[in-house]
Design an enzyme around this catalytic site. Sequence first.
Site, PDB file in Angstrom:
ATOM      1  N   HIS A 191      -7.194  -5.590  -0.582  1.00 13.25           N
ATOM      2  CA  HIS A 191      -6.044  -4.686  -0.455  1.00 13.25           C
ATOM      3  C   HIS A 191      -4.969  -5.281   0.451  1.00 13.25           C
ATOM      4  O   HIS A 191      -5.111  -5.295   1.675  1.00 13.25           O
ATOM      5  CB  HIS A 191      -6.502  -3.329   0.085  1.00 13.25           C
ATOM      6  CG  HIS A 191      -5.423  -2.301   0.095  1.00 13.25           C
ATOM      7  ND1 HIS A 191      -4.760  -1.902  -1.056  1.00 13.25           N
ATOM      8  CD2 HIS A 191      -4.863  -1.592   1.110  1.00 13.25           C
ATOM      9  CE1 HIS A 191      -3.865  -0.993  -0.745  1.00 13.25           C
ATOM     10  NE2 HIS A 191      -3.898  -0.789   0.559  1.00 13.25           N
ATOM     11  N   ASP A 219      -8.735  -5.630  -5.398  1.00  9.36           N
ATOM     12  CA  ASP A 219      -8.418  -4.550  -4.457  1.00  9.36           C
ATOM     13  C   ASP A 219      -9.506  -3.484  -4.517  1.00  9.36           C
ATOM     14  O   ASP A 219      -9.748  -2.902  -5.575  1.00  9.36           O
ATOM     15  CB  ASP A 219      -7.061  -3.936  -4.819  1.00  9.36           C
ATOM     16  CG  ASP A 219      -6.517  -3.002  -3.746  1.00  9.36           C
ATOM     17  OD1 ASP A 219      -7.322  -2.357  -3.058  1.00  9.36           O
ATOM     18  OD2 ASP A 219      -5.286  -2.906  -3.626  1.00  9.36           O
ATOM     19  N   SER A 237       0.841  -1.191   0.000  1.00 12.15           N
ATOM     20  CA  SER A 237       0.000   0.000   0.000  1.00 12.15           C
ATOM     21  C   SER A 237       0.881   1.247   0.000  1.00 12.15           C
ATOM     22  O   SER A 237       1.645   1.460  -0.938  1.00 12.15           O
ATOM     23  CB  SER A 237      -0.958  -0.027   1.197  1.00 12.15           C
ATOM     24  OG  SER A 237      -1.922   0.998   1.089  1.00 12.15           O
TER      25      SER A 237
END
Length: 387
Positions: free
Chosen positions: A318, A266, A37
Amino acid sequence: VNDFGYRAFHDSTVAAKTFVQSFYGSAPMYSYYVGCSQGGHHGLMEAQRFPDDYDGIIAGDPANDWTHLMMAELWTGVVSSVRGPEYDLPQAKLDLLTQAVVQACGDPVNGPLGFLVNPQECHFEPAQLLCPGGADLPGCLSAEQVEAVSLIYQGPVNPNTGEPIYPGFARGSENAWRQVLVGKTTSNPPVPVPGGSAVSFFRDGVFVDPNYDWLSFDFDNDALYTDTKPAGSGLTWSEALNADDPDLEPFKTLGGKLIMYHGFADPFITPLSVIGYYNQIAGAMHPGLHKGNDGQNAAGLNKTKDFARLFMVPGMWHCAGGPGATSFDVFGPLQQWVEQGVAPERIQASHVVSGQTTFTRPLCPYPEQAVYTGKGDTNDAANFACR
């Protein structure tokens, strides 16, 4: 802004190496970076700006095009829940949407498990679920909800030129949208606001207005203002924050190895972003072609795979979770690549429930994908090939 964008990780890396040298009397043999991320963003920033900091870098689900990602988070909110209650997308409607997408586009092996192997091949349109007369009824989408979903699939665009600002979300990710971006509220009584980091980014950073009206954002002029705002270092905000330079030749020349991975479901950072960036790297690697080429050439891809590989993870949200095979080790393959010169041809991944593995799949270097060979247990990765 500069520390957050690119400087802090580099400075702390240099300091850490100095401490290692002082304490042990010798420099580290190898230096590795692992992040997902925002961590993936910083990993790519290291490869682009400071190619001698790390020998191997893992950048998962990278938020590397930061300013435009913030615009995408804002867009997702203002075309749905922030726009008005009739545009809100309740969890039941998102579950319905994902079920319809997987039923329409899923293959016989993975579809029943609830995920798509390659959402790019799916062109399901939400209007197929339109309620009679466009009303808001159970088991279908209202006209306003269809519009909201269509705009989220599309992603933010400049209203005057039609140029895309950031890619939209992939089909098959819808039932996780409420995790971070759709339906976020603040204050008491609750007021819908954009999800993710967009609230603080625009309210406190870009416009410095505690009462900022999200629906007033102009995706032409305000987008330009955001990208070109001075960062106090001679750089603009986009230059300080965005790790989008595809020219990784210095990192490659120094022997660096890069593994990127991204969940194909995601709901926070669209997987289409990392695919676009990887194609740009391949374009920059092709001799004679201008930087930023789309990478659709064998020569550029082969040169890129020599030092950088992208592994898409079907059905992963994610950085973790989701219906796909989302438990896997990336560091082992990276270490083997850096220290032994053995590039990862596939990475073993598992779907784990309550500590028990229910099925396994290979993760394949993009643009390859895992295909069932037609023989053997469909829960066993050994019966899948990367093609």
